[in-house]
Design a protein around this motif. Structure first.
Motif, short mmCIF file in Angstrom:
data_model
loop_
_atom_site.label_atom_id
_atom_site.label_comp_id
_atom_site.label_asym_id
_atom_site.label_seq_id
_atom_site.Cartn_x
_atom_site.Cartn_y
_atom_site.Cartn_z
N LEU A 174 0.89 -1.36 0.08
CA LEU A 174 -0.09 -0.01 0.00
C LEU A 174 0.68 1.22 0.11
N ASP A 223 -1.28 8.81 -3.55
CA ASP A 223 -2.31 8.12 -2.40
C ASP A 223 -1.94 8.41 -1.19
N HIS A 266 -6.42 -1.87 -0.76
CA HIS A 266 -6.83 -0.98 0.47
C HIS A 266 -7.87 -1.28 1.29
N SER A 323 -8.33 6.20 4.74
CA SER A 323 -7.16 5.18 4.94
C SER A 323 -6.79 4.60 6.24
#
Lengths: 190, 171
Positions: free
Chosen positions: A14, B81, A62, B169
């Protein structure tokens, strides 16, 4: 060197680590292959579907919450991708249910041909098994997973895994014998 | 024991997975029963045949290369991101939004009653910023209003987006 835990690999992937993602693929590639194979049989597009599986894994990493094991999560994605691929291809494709057992041979072919034939008849015989037995056997032999790992992936008891595999092998033997296709069985032998 | 009782035990017997007394019992039956012995032999052969199917599994490295090629700038996107979804940008954008509000300076003096120097520095910064915007607008009030409005909207939206990304997140 201690193996990196799955959750650490996920975190690394990630963060953009290609090395971590590569490790995830290598660690779970055979599981995905076995899962796809169990649905699609020996079609030519298995490798493409497996690639689609890991593209989905890459894009959806994610969303992985860690409530199940990573292997279970990837297995589910693989199984769903395989089912979707089978639906897209239509009813006449070589899904596992459509495989037919090759007719018994009257002569004994050479060794290489016998190996090809053994794989063909096994594929077709596996198609005759119940889905649970076929899944467990593919994870065991193509996925190279232990009984305990298969129990974790499929989220079923260890005893059930063993029952599926043992029963599946007995069924395979019976199917192959009936069609004169058991490896080592002479032509015409019951 | 009868063959029907033994047959379903043979796969486990081959793996030495039965309790010791059962292992012995099955072994004893196989010595005496040709049919069950052939079943055991067939299962051994089948085991080998199933293991040989492993050769058809392609190497994972091909899949890795294909996936990374397909996802293109996967790494760059992941870094982006992370930055966008990270706490720092969220905090900075909130600060910028706060600074923009401060630049309007309505009733903000009281907030800095205790730290006049800080208030002076922020006021100076804000005046310089306003001066730059006025120069950019060429003195046209409508252009200046448009710039102000656009910047305010941009900062508010960016703040909301980064805060939401950060929250996502972490969820």
């Amino acid at each position: 060197m201690a193996e990196v835990a799955d959750h650490e690999l996920v975190a690394g992937a990630l963060r953009g680590s290609q090395k971590a993602f590569r490790e995830i693929v290598e660690r779970h590639h055979s599981i995905a292959y076995a899962a796809v194979r169990a649905v699609l049989g020996n079609g030519d597009d298995i490798e493409d579907v497996v690639q689609d599986v890991f593209v989905k894994v890459f894009k959806g990493l994610h969303t992985f919450r860690g409530t199940s094991k990573l292997s279970t999560w990837i297995y589910r994605i693989a199984r769903n991708e395989a089912i979707n691929a089978a639906k897209r291809s239509g009813p006449d494709t070589d899904t596992v249910e459509n495989l037919e057992l090759p007719a018994p041979e009257s002569e004994r072919p050479d060794w290489r041909l016998r190996q090809v034939r053994i794989r063909e008849v096994l594929d077709a015989a596996l198609a005759r098994l119940d889905a649970e037995e076929r899944q467990a056997i593919e994870l065991r032999y193509l996925g190279e997973r232990s009984y305990e790992e298969i129990a974790d992936i499929l989220e079923i008891p260890l005893g059930t895994v063993k029952t599926h595999i043992h029963r599946g092998k007995l069924m395979l033997r019976e199917i192959l014998r009936k069609h004169g296709a058991m490896p080592g069985q002479e032509a015409g032998e019951p | 024991m009868k063959c029907a009782d033994i047959e379903h035990l043979i796969p486990a017997w081959l793996e030495n997975d039965l309790p010791p007394e059962r292992q012995s019992m099955v072994a004893a039956h196989l010595e005496a029963c040709r049919g069950c012995r052939e079943l055991a032999e067939d299962l051994r052969v089948l085991e080998t045949a199933l293991e040989m199917r492993r050769v058809e599994v392609p190497p994972a490295v091909r899949t890795v290369a294909a996936v990374l090629a397909h996802t293109g700038r996967g790494r760059a996107r992941a870094v982006l991101d992370f930055v966008i979804g990270g706490p720092c940008l969220s905090a900075l954008s909130l600060l910028a939004a706060g600074g923009m509000l401060f630049a309007y300076r309505s009733g903000t003096e009281a907030l800095f009653a205790r730290n006049f120097r800080l208030y002076e520095s922020l006021t100076l910064l804000s005046e310089r910023l306003v001066g730059a915007l006025v120069r950019l607008s060429g003195g046209d009030a409508w252009v200046l209003a448009g710039i102000y409005g656009g910047l305010t909207l941009l900062i508010v939206l960016a703040s909301a987006w980064t805060v939401l990304n950060f929250a996502r997140s972490r969820s």
